[in-house]
Design an enzyme around this catalytic site. Structure first.
Site, PDB file in Angstrom:
ATOM      1  CG  ASN A 122     -14.283  14.671  23.645  1.00 19.60           C
ATOM      2  OD1 ASN A 122     -14.718  15.773  23.912  1.00 19.60           O
ATOM      3  ND2 ASN A 122     -13.773  13.845  24.569  1.00 19.60           N
ATOM      4  CG  ASP A 129     -15.991   6.078  26.645  1.00 14.76           C
ATOM      5  OD1 ASP A 129     -16.153   6.503  27.807  1.00 14.76           O
ATOM      6  OD2 ASP A 129     -16.862   6.185  25.745  1.00 14.76           O
ATOM      7  N   PRO A 139     -10.285   5.005  33.215  1.00 12.32           N
ATOM      8  CG  PRO A 139      -9.302   6.397  34.806  1.00 12.32           C
ATOM      9  CD  PRO A 139      -9.063   5.771  33.463  1.00 12.32           C
ATOM     10  CG  ASP A 140     -17.234   5.588  34.301  1.00  8.95           C
ATOM     11  OD1 ASP A 140     -17.529   6.621  34.935  1.00  8.95           O
ATOM     12  OD2 ASP A 140     -17.937   5.142  33.372  1.00  8.95           O
ATOM     13  CB  ILE A 141     -14.258  10.334  36.465  1.00  8.26           C
ATOM     14  CG1 ILE A 141     -12.810  10.200  35.967  1.00  8.26           C
ATOM     15  CG2 ILE A 141     -14.339  11.369  37.566  1.00  8.26           C
ATOM     16  CD1 ILE A 141     -12.414  11.104  34.873  1.00  8.26           C
ATOM     17  CE  LYS A 147     -24.119   6.410  28.918  1.00 10.38           C
ATOM     18  NZ  LYS A 147     -24.050   7.456  27.984  1.00 10.38           N
TER      19      LYS A 147
HETATM   20  N1  CTP Z   1     -17.860   9.717  32.443  1.00  6.95           N
HETATM   21  C1  CTP Z   1     -16.799   9.682  33.334  1.00  6.95           C
HETATM   22  N2  CTP Z   1     -15.688   8.953  33.044  1.00  6.95           N
HETATM   23  C2  CTP Z   1     -15.612   8.234  31.914  1.00  6.95           C
HETATM   24  C3  CTP Z   1     -16.685   8.258  30.980  1.00  6.95           C
HETATM   25  C4  CTP Z   1     -17.792   9.014  31.280  1.00  6.95           C
HETATM   26  O1  CTP Z   1     -16.873  10.353  34.377  1.00  6.95           O
HETATM   27  N3  CTP Z   1     -14.515   7.533  31.660  1.00  6.95           N
HETATM   28  C5  CTP Z   1     -19.069  10.450  32.803  1.00  6.95           C
HETATM   29  C6  CTP Z   1     -19.372  11.651  31.950  1.00  6.95           C
HETATM   30  O2  CTP Z   1     -18.813  12.822  32.498  1.00  6.95           O
HETATM   31  C7  CTP Z   1     -20.894  11.685  32.021  1.00  6.95           C
HETATM   32  C8  CTP Z   1     -21.283  10.228  32.141  1.00  6.95           C
HETATM   33  O3  CTP Z   1     -20.135   9.556  32.631  1.00  6.95           O
HETATM   34  O4  CTP Z   1     -21.355  12.324  33.188  1.00  6.95           O
HETATM   35  C9  CTP Z   1     -21.744   9.567  30.857  1.00  6.95           C
HETATM   36  O5  CTP Z   1     -20.846   9.829  29.831  1.00  6.95           O
HETATM   37  P1  CTP Z   1     -21.157   9.277  28.379  1.00  6.95           P
HETATM   38  O6  CTP Z   1     -20.037   9.653  27.492  1.00  6.95           O
HETATM   39  O7  CTP Z   1     -22.551   9.657  27.994  1.00  6.95           O
HETATM   40  O8  CTP Z   1     -21.218   7.719  28.629  1.00  6.95           O
HETATM   41  P2  CTP Z   1     -20.146   6.618  28.628  1.00  6.95           P
HETATM   42  O9  CTP Z   1     -19.809   6.231  30.037  1.00  6.95           O
HETATM   43  O10 CTP Z   1     -18.997   7.030  27.801  1.00  6.95           O
HETATM   44  O11 CTP Z   1     -20.952   5.419  27.992  1.00  6.95           O
HETATM   45  P3  CTP Z   1     -21.253   5.113  26.444  1.00  6.95           P
HETATM   46  O12 CTP Z   1     -19.966   5.295  25.717  1.00  6.95           O
HETATM   47  O13 CTP Z   1     -21.742   3.727  26.476  1.00  6.95           O
HETATM   48  O14 CTP Z   1     -22.324   6.070  26.016  1.00  6.95           O
END
Ligand code: CTP
Length: 410
Positions: free
Chosen positions: A216, A284, A312-314, A346
């Protein structure tokens, strides 16, 4: 070094050496500052260069001193505005009577005085050095009073034998005294000393095969600026970052990664910590399988199918409740629309404490120099407060966030 002295390891000092026999002491000052880990950039005035050589300054500071106000090379590399902007503290040692007069009256006729005039928001410390009569002259004393009223810090001068053979006040303070003034300045201005912080920054690259990846547009500017601001406030900072074109912030432990899975593993290795800021634009999804060889076009057949799986969502992982949960976990919410509503949603999904909601797309956010954010905080009783900040540079946002972190710490 470990002699019990205060570490200056992430501090950037700009040392201005003006004309005076005491300039020889500045060489030792540079050496001692660097021993403590400080980065020392020097400006040598033409008066200073009468007493010490640019070569000896370069040998001790690790880079050639800057001397010219109008120089094509300097202007490209370190314009005088940038010189002051990139310093945590400006020290003028020795500060001659002439330099003090220029500072008091706002002259900008050489590089040193121009840097000082541009340093409106920077702490400045001066170590006067001159003949005793010059020091006692009402003009110098009036100039010193002007500088004091502007918050310029002063070290010395000391009394004793002067280079001109006279006795009196006017000797530049000894290097030990200047060093301890610098150390106590930083000790007072290090509100996050003793705190460990973890920052994620930049994009992640998710490979499809050995040459292609899904990534990205994140530049990493905001995350890197936050890591630098936390370090400047004295925190012990680990920065886990995807590929960016940015230099490593000074005094920060950097762990470079490419994928989201690597980012998570690196973050876990940096625990325990007190403060987490997730500013990375984590992909994502990643391709479910990664080909070990370059995927070929296959003679005009259909494009290969791309099956994705969730990363994974960190932020959510680091926010999970538990004994080792960091005290303050902060995330970003990059949104193209319904910024505040989406950001509020969120909170529930991520479990973090604060969210900086920002608008992306249409030239805003990714890659831009400025950012418009709203700070959302989960308050006691589960309510959410929102504080909209004006559009600011990413560095200013980082600074403001650190101020809020310091306020919360109390
Ligand atoms: N983030 C993370 N790990 C992921 C995705 C997101 O740590 N796999 C963290 C980003 O660093 C940020 C926050 O989550 O602090 C939100 O990221 P954002 O891209 O806005 O949201 P998403 O979780 O991707 O949700 P969406 O796609 O629905 O907007």
């Amino acid at each position: 070094m470990n002699d019990g002295s205060f570490s200056l390891s992430h501090r950037r000092l700009l040392l201005i050496i003006s004309g005076g026999i005491a300039a020889y002491k500045s060489l030792d000052l540079i050496r001692r500052l660097r021993e403590r880990g400080a980065q020392v950039r020097c400006v040598l005035t033409s008066g200073g260069a009468q007493f010490i050589t640019p070569l000896s300054v370069a040998a001790l500071s690790g880079e050639p001193p800057l001397t010219q106000l109008f120089s094509a090379e300097n202007e490209q590399q370190f314009g005088h505005i940038r010189l002051s902007r990139e310093a945590d503290l400006i020290v003028v040692a020795p500060a001659s009577a002439n330099m003090i007069a220029k500072m008091a009256h706002g002259l900008a006729d050489n590089l040193a005085s121009a840097v000082l005039l541009a340093a409106t928001d920077k702490p400045v410390m001066i170590a006067p050095a001159m003949n005793g009569r010059m020091w006692e002259h009402p003009a110098t004393q009036a100039n010193m009073a002007t500088l004091a009223s502007r918050g310029i810090m002063k070290i010395g001068p000391a009394r004793g034998a002067l280079a001109c053979g006279e006795e009196g006040a006017g000797r530049m303070s000894e290097v030990d005294a200047i060093l301890s003034a610098i150390e106590s300045f930083f000790a007072q201005n290090a509100p996050l000393q003793g705190h460990r912080a973890l920052v994620t920054s930049g994009p992640t690259f998710e490979p499809m095969d050995p040459v292609r990846f899904i990534g990205n547009r994140s530049s990493g500017k905001q995350g890197h600026a936050i890591a630098a601001a936390l370090a400047a406030a004295g925190a012990d900072v680990t920065l886990v970052t995807g590929p960016t074109a940015l230099p490593e912030p000074l005094g920060v432990r950097v762990i470079p990664i490419e994928t989201a899975k690597e980012m998570l593993a690196a973050c876990k290795s940096a625990l325990p910590c007190d403060i987490v800021v997730c500013a990375a634009a984590v992909a994502d999804w990643r391709p479910k399988t990664q080909s070990t060889f370059k995927i070929k076009k296959n003679g005009g057949h259909a494009a290969p199918p791309l099956t994705m799986t969730e990363n994974p969502d960190i932020l959510a992982t680091l926010s999970q409740k538990g004994k080792s949960r960091p005290k303050l976990v902060i995330g970003f919410a990059a949104e193209t629309d319904a910024v505040i509503d989406n950001a509020k949603a969120k909170f529930a999904r991520k479990g973090c404490d604060w969210i900086l909601a920002n608008q992306v797309g249409g030239g805003k956010g990714f890659g831009a120099e400025e950012n418009s954010v709203t700070l959302l905080r989960r308050e006691a009783k589960g309510t959410i407060s929102a504080q909209a900040w004006p559009t600011l540079s990413k560095t200013a946002i980082a600074q403001k966030l650190v101020e809020e972190i310091v306020k919360k710490k109390g």
